[in-house]
Write an enzyme that holds these catalytic residues in place. Sequence first.
Site, mmCIF file in Angstrom:
data_model
loop_
_atom_site.group_PDB
_atom_site.id
_atom_site.type_symbol
_atom_site.label_atom_id
_atom_site.label_comp_id
_atom_site.label_asym_id
_atom_site.label_seq_id
_atom_site.Cartn_x
_atom_site.Cartn_y
_atom_site.Cartn_z
ATOM 1 N N LYS A 57 4.033 23.860 10.276
ATOM 2 C CA LYS A 57 3.047 24.948 10.258
ATOM 3 C C LYS A 57 2.852 25.502 11.675
ATOM 4 C CE LYS A 57 -0.644 21.507 10.617
ATOM 5 N NZ LYS A 57 -1.590 20.684 9.849
ATOM 6 N N ARG A 158 -12.659 18.364 4.159
ATOM 7 C CA ARG A 158 -11.982 19.656 4.319
ATOM 8 C C ARG A 158 -11.491 20.019 2.923
ATOM 9 N NH1 ARG A 158 -7.326 20.311 8.952
ATOM 10 N NH2 ARG A 158 -6.055 19.424 7.291
ATOM 11 N N TYR A 287 -7.814 36.471 42.104
ATOM 12 C CA TYR A 287 -9.118 37.025 41.726
ATOM 13 C C TYR A 287 -10.255 36.091 42.119
ATOM 14 C CZ TYR A 287 -6.567 40.369 38.815
ATOM 15 O OH TYR A 287 -5.731 41.357 38.362
ATOM 16 N N MET A 335 -3.367 37.103 34.304
ATOM 17 C CA MET A 335 -2.817 37.349 32.969
ATOM 18 C C MET A 335 -1.312 37.052 32.894
ATOM 19 S SD MET A 335 -3.084 40.786 30.618
ATOM 20 C CE MET A 335 -4.848 40.845 30.505
HETATM 21 C C1 LIG Z 1 -1.203 19.353 10.053
HETATM 22 C C2 LIG Z 1 -1.210 18.352 8.960
HETATM 23 C C3 LIG Z 1 -0.439 17.184 9.058
HETATM 24 C C4 LIG Z 1 0.342 16.801 10.299
HETATM 25 O O1 LIG Z 1 -0.537 16.249 11.259
HETATM 26 P P1 LIG Z 1 0.003 15.549 12.596
HETATM 27 O O2 LIG Z 1 -1.208 14.861 13.124
HETATM 28 O O3 LIG Z 1 0.441 16.644 13.513
HETATM 29 O O4 LIG Z 1 1.090 14.635 12.217
HETATM 30 C C5 LIG Z 1 -0.404 16.351 7.954
HETATM 31 N N1 LIG Z 1 -1.107 16.632 6.827
HETATM 32 C C6 LIG Z 1 -1.894 17.738 6.722
HETATM 33 C C7 LIG Z 1 -2.648 17.978 5.472
HETATM 34 C C8 LIG Z 1 -1.978 18.621 7.782
HETATM 35 O O5 LIG Z 1 -2.762 19.705 7.674
#
Ligand SMILES: *Cc1c(COP(=O)(O)O)cnc(C)c1O
Length: 395
Positions: A57, A158, A287, A335
Amino acid sequence: MLSSKQIPGVASHPECDTYAWFSQRAWVEIDLAALSYNVRQVAGYLSPCTKLMAVVKADAYGHGAVTVAQTALQSGASWLGVATVPEGIQLREAGIKAPILILGATHTPEQIQAIAQWQMQPTLCSPKQALIFADTLAAIKCDSPVPVHIKLDTGMSRLGTNWQQAGEFVQLVKRLPHLALASIYSHLATADSPDPAIMKAQHRRFQEAIAHIKGLGIELPCLHLANSAATLADSSLHYDIVRVGLAVYGLYPSTHLQNTIKLQPVLQLKARVTQVKTIAAGTGVSYGHRFIAPRELRLAVVGIGYADGVPRHLSNKMQVLIRGQRVPQIGTITMDQLMVDVTAIPDLQEGEIVTLLGEQGKEQITADDWAKELNTISWEILCGFKHRLPRVAVM
Ligand SMILES: *Cc1c(COP(=O)(O)O)cnc(C)c1O
């Protein structure tokens, strides 16, 4: 010489091209050999019955999703995890055939249609969402059932249905047409903590839910619970699939897990020196003049800044590597550019390479070093590099 595999938009590896530095002032370098090594290390840590899902992701935590996914699949991963529908489509459009689990919530007809069309696998977080899926799939006359993954909330608070309602939820999904129950899973809130108490409580709730489902006479599908930290911490959490992100990228979720398997950081952040000059004692830098030269010093301007993802909060607090030496960054990070004190390297030339994250000789600066300074986690550092920086893959 580095062999370089190019990501679209990059003509050649910047270190191989004398003139590249006019256009490649800064870049993110992805070490595919390290990535492959990490995947093999993690896969080797699992029992043969457990599959490895590479979590890609957020553009593979900033590493470039397609290249990472392809390399991970060649190295022992068999599943891919993404957060959103477009992230999954990007992998399918690149020709990737492996099963893709969408870890985030999806609800709209457009999302559901895309999931069916691209053969991705959604997470179902609630009975209501399951009903929406079944209705939408019926409406679009989807002929083959979509594999779905039931998410239980065992204490992360969550996504997911409370573990105590798992039985009804699973029964509903089993009853609904167009859905095929592919897995039941949950996510851990504290797997990176040295104190396992909460993680164990979540595990017990997961086990309770599974036992209840089994008691209803339902044949159990595949089960999964572990992220990187849980994968490294406790093999009793591995189940049928582990969902590993951070460890694939070569970082440890916590220092107490460093003695488990060996990992190599995959990402390096590099930039070029664009100008070198001498400034007199008492001269202000950048800056706000938040740095005043305490003596005459040699200053190098580096072509990278906060718009590339170097956090401005690191101003006057970070170091970089040049010619294998650690040198201090000075003045406010701007920047597109930042300054470093290179008095220790009097003959430094314009165009030379600066490593902001990564290794030079015996010196190394990691995302963990930045995270510590910024009171955050390495995950956030990795995801922070902007798309203005080309990703360059090296083997
Ligand atoms: C992002 C995520 C993971 C991976 O987590 P890591 O700590 O980076 O290994 C696993 N399961 C779910 C549901 C996630 O959202």
